[in-house]
Design a protein around this motif. Structure first.
Motif, mmCIF file in Angstrom:
data_model
loop_
_atom_site.group_PDB
_atom_site.id
_atom_site.type_symbol
_atom_site.label_atom_id
_atom_site.label_comp_id
_atom_site.label_asym_id
_atom_site.label_seq_id
_atom_site.Cartn_x
_atom_site.Cartn_y
_atom_site.Cartn_z
ATOM 1 N N THR B 39 49.821 58.407 36.948
ATOM 2 C CA THR B 39 49.096 59.402 36.834
ATOM 3 C C THR B 39 47.968 58.872 35.070
ATOM 4 O O THR B 39 46.435 59.818 34.916
ATOM 5 N N ILE B 40 48.350 57.692 34.796
ATOM 6 C CA ILE B 40 47.022 57.212 33.550
ATOM 7 C C ILE B 40 46.041 56.884 34.314
ATOM 8 O O ILE B 40 44.826 56.389 34.215
ATOM 9 N N GLU B 41 46.904 55.967 35.138
ATOM 10 C CA GLU B 41 45.436 54.969 36.545
ATOM 11 C C GLU B 41 44.346 55.583 36.877
ATOM 12 O O GLU B 41 42.987 56.278 36.746
ATOM 13 N N THR B 42 45.050 57.764 37.169
ATOM 14 C CA THR B 42 43.935 58.183 38.163
ATOM 15 C C THR B 42 43.489 59.334 37.374
ATOM 16 O O THR B 42 42.849 60.313 38.328
ATOM 17 N N LYS B 43 44.536 59.905 36.388
ATOM 18 C CA LYS B 43 44.402 60.432 36.104
ATOM 19 C C LYS B 43 44.256 62.147 37.090
ATOM 20 O O LYS B 43 43.773 63.150 36.401
ATOM 21 N N ARG B 44 45.627 61.777 37.528
ATOM 22 C CA ARG B 44 46.220 62.889 38.405
ATOM 23 C C ARG B 44 47.181 62.750 38.117
ATOM 24 O O ARG B 44 47.928 61.566 37.440
ATOM 25 N N GLY B 45 48.255 64.519 38.238
ATOM 26 C CA GLY B 45 49.524 64.349 37.662
ATOM 27 C C GLY B 45 50.043 64.000 39.154
ATOM 28 O O GLY B 45 49.978 64.598 40.416
ATOM 29 N N LYS B 58 51.216 65.315 42.848
ATOM 30 C CA LYS B 58 50.704 67.670 42.594
ATOM 31 C C LYS B 58 49.824 67.559 43.323
ATOM 32 O O LYS B 58 48.418 67.213 43.596
ATOM 33 N N GLY B 59 49.269 68.313 44.490
ATOM 34 C CA GLY B 59 49.184 68.673 45.632
ATOM 35 C C GLY B 59 48.645 67.657 46.674
ATOM 36 O O GLY B 59 47.144 68.147 47.344
ATOM 37 N N GLU B 60 48.923 66.821 46.607
ATOM 38 C CA GLU B 60 49.212 66.364 48.170
ATOM 39 C C GLU B 60 48.920 66.826 49.341
ATOM 40 O O GLU B 60 48.021 66.631 50.186
ATOM 41 N N SER B 61 49.797 68.559 49.116
ATOM 42 C CA SER B 61 49.710 68.677 50.300
ATOM 43 C C SER B 61 48.674 70.307 50.129
ATOM 44 O O SER B 61 48.274 70.564 51.430
ATOM 45 N N SER B 62 48.629 71.184 48.947
ATOM 46 C CA SER B 62 48.100 72.081 49.126
ATOM 47 C C SER B 62 46.315 71.489 47.993
ATOM 48 O O SER B 62 45.795 72.785 48.175
ATOM 49 N N GLY B 63 46.426 70.809 47.708
ATOM 50 C CA GLY B 63 44.864 70.269 47.487
ATOM 51 C C GLY B 63 45.091 70.700 45.712
ATOM 52 O O GLY B 63 44.033 70.415 45.103
ATOM 53 N N HIS B 64 46.369 71.477 44.850
ATOM 54 C CA HIS B 64 46.374 71.650 43.882
ATOM 55 C C HIS B 64 46.776 71.089 43.277
ATOM 56 O O HIS B 64 47.580 70.577 42.634
ATOM 57 N N GLU B 65 45.354 70.240 42.639
ATOM 58 C CA GLU B 65 46.151 68.810 41.846
ATOM 59 C C GLU B 65 45.510 69.366 40.971
ATOM 60 O O GLU B 65 45.947 69.883 40.028
ATOM 61 N N GLN B 66 46.351 68.013 39.634
ATOM 62 C CA GLN B 66 45.740 68.853 38.151
ATOM 63 C C GLN B 66 44.685 66.753 37.581
ATOM 64 O O GLN B 66 45.219 66.224 38.076
ATOM 65 N N ASP B 78 60.717 60.010 24.896
ATOM 66 C CA ASP B 78 62.126 60.275 26.925
ATOM 67 C C ASP B 78 61.264 61.389 26.932
ATOM 68 O O ASP B 78 61.719 61.924 28.281
ATOM 69 N N ALA B 79 59.941 61.905 26.812
ATOM 70 C CA ALA B 79 59.720 62.928 28.081
ATOM 71 C C ALA B 79 57.850 62.959 27.702
ATOM 72 O O ALA B 79 57.170 62.657 26.114
ATOM 73 N N VAL B 80 56.847 63.271 28.013
ATOM 74 C CA VAL B 80 55.266 63.494 27.622
ATOM 75 C C VAL B 80 55.313 64.490 28.685
ATOM 76 O O VAL B 80 55.757 65.462 29.174
ATOM 77 N N LEU B 81 53.766 64.728 27.371
ATOM 78 C CA LEU B 81 53.543 65.989 27.452
ATOM 79 C C LEU B 81 51.784 66.109 28.653
ATOM 80 O O LEU B 81 51.331 65.220 27.637
ATOM 81 N N LEU B 82 51.813 66.194 29.171
ATOM 82 C CA LEU B 82 50.067 66.130 30.114
ATOM 83 C C LEU B 82 49.677 67.503 30.177
ATOM 84 O O LEU B 82 50.159 68.454 29.928
ATOM 85 N N LYS B 83 48.246 67.650 29.437
ATOM 86 C CA LYS B 83 47.149 68.219 29.527
ATOM 87 C C LYS B 83 46.412 68.363 30.509
ATOM 88 O O LYS B 83 45.329 67.129 30.432
ATOM 89 N N VAL B 84 46.559 69.208 31.171
ATOM 90 C CA VAL B 84 45.543 69.536 32.564
ATOM 91 C C VAL B 84 44.698 70.409 32.840
ATOM 92 O O VAL B 84 44.920 71.550 32.446
ATOM 93 N N GLU B 85 44.154 70.072 33.791
ATOM 94 C CA GLU B 85 42.750 71.262 34.505
ATOM 95 C C GLU B 85 43.573 71.551 36.010
ATOM 96 O O GLU B 85 43.754 70.946 36.660
ATOM 97 N N GLN B 86 44.252 72.473 35.851
ATOM 98 C CA GLN B 86 44.988 72.524 37.456
ATOM 99 C C GLN B 86 43.965 73.610 38.238
ATOM 100 O O GLN B 86 43.588 74.196 38.016
ATOM 101 N N ILE B 87 44.122 73.006 39.218
ATOM 102 C CA ILE B 87 42.864 73.301 40.933
ATOM 103 C C ILE B 87 43.868 74.341 41.050
ATOM 104 O O ILE B 87 45.079 73.550 41.267
ATOM 105 N N GLY B 88 43.675 75.203 41.596
ATOM 106 C CA GLY B 88 44.802 76.175 42.170
ATOM 107 C C GLY B 88 45.896 76.845 41.474
ATOM 108 O O GLY B 88 45.877 76.521 40.248
ATOM 109 N N GLY B 89 46.801 76.242 42.393
ATOM 110 C CA GLY B 89 48.563 77.492 41.605
ATOM 111 C C GLY B 89 49.090 75.784 40.942
ATOM 112 O O GLY B 89 49.290 75.087 41.801
ATOM 113 N N ALA B 90 49.581 76.634 39.920
ATOM 114 C CA ALA B 90 50.357 74.567 39.662
ATOM 115 C C ALA B 90 52.177 75.244 40.534
ATOM 116 O O ALA B 90 52.890 74.282 41.207
#
Lengths: 121, 121
Positions: B39-45, B58-66, B78-90
């Motif tokens: 996630t850090i390297e590619t900036k995708r969820g 996320k989105g590997e089948s649907s194209g709905h990546e983050q 012990d938790a991370v919060l990703l601020k994302v631009e969601q393509i399509g639906g999550a």
């Protein structure tokens, strides 16, 4: 939904608390069935502490309780999202949100109190 | 922060994805160290599926990546919060967010697509 229909994995669901007005994510924790029941009944945030292995009420020591306005569940029914009015800070470190820093270590959160002044022996 | 310093409980941290503009909580899942690194390297969820016991994008089948804009960590690391631009639906059900209904069963979310049309065999 009857909460019996939620999927408690190892007895727990993930519980996210989000500010009901600003949308800020304040904390994430876990709930067992009892914590969720008490949260629904009292409209205050209750959680299950995995480390202390006990039910706890958010704000029981600090007074920084959460007034729960809405509870959403996710598609898999194994997580809940609480829309809360957070009294004081959500984080025991004194910050408004537990997510007060980036993964690179930059502090971006707002500090509201000094823990030593709130959590007295 | 070196991600080695995060606390992976049973190998996992909780990962929340939040819309970077609206603040809507989109989903919650888990990440192992590899998922977080990717996630850090590619900036995708990327996440760890507990049921399928595998890494998934996320989105590997649907194209709905983050597209990941920021990553925050919580006080306990012990938790991370990703601020994302969601393509399509999550949500795989077609909703924008996995939290599309209240605990009482009322649907409040926005449906963006029909799963049958997106997830083809």
């Amino acid at each position: 939904m009857d909460i019996e229909n939620l999927k408690f994995e190892d007895g727990l669901v993930t519980a996210i608390a989000q500010d009901y007005k600003t949308g800020d994510v304040l904390m994430v924790a876990f709930m067992d069935k009892e914590a969720l029941k008490k949260t629904i009944e009292t409209k205050r945030g209750y959680y299950w502490s995995r480390s202390r292995r006990k039910l706890w009420k958010k704000g029981e020591s600090s007074g920084h309780e959460q007034i729960v306005h809405d509870i959403l569940i996710d598609c898999d029914a194994d997580a809940v999202l609480l829309k809360v009015e957070q009294i004081g800070g959500a984080c025991h470190t004194g910050y408004r949100s537990c997510f007060y820093r980036t993964i690179d270590g930059e502090v971006i959160g707002e500090k509201l109190f000094e823990p030593d002044e709130i959590y007295k022996q």
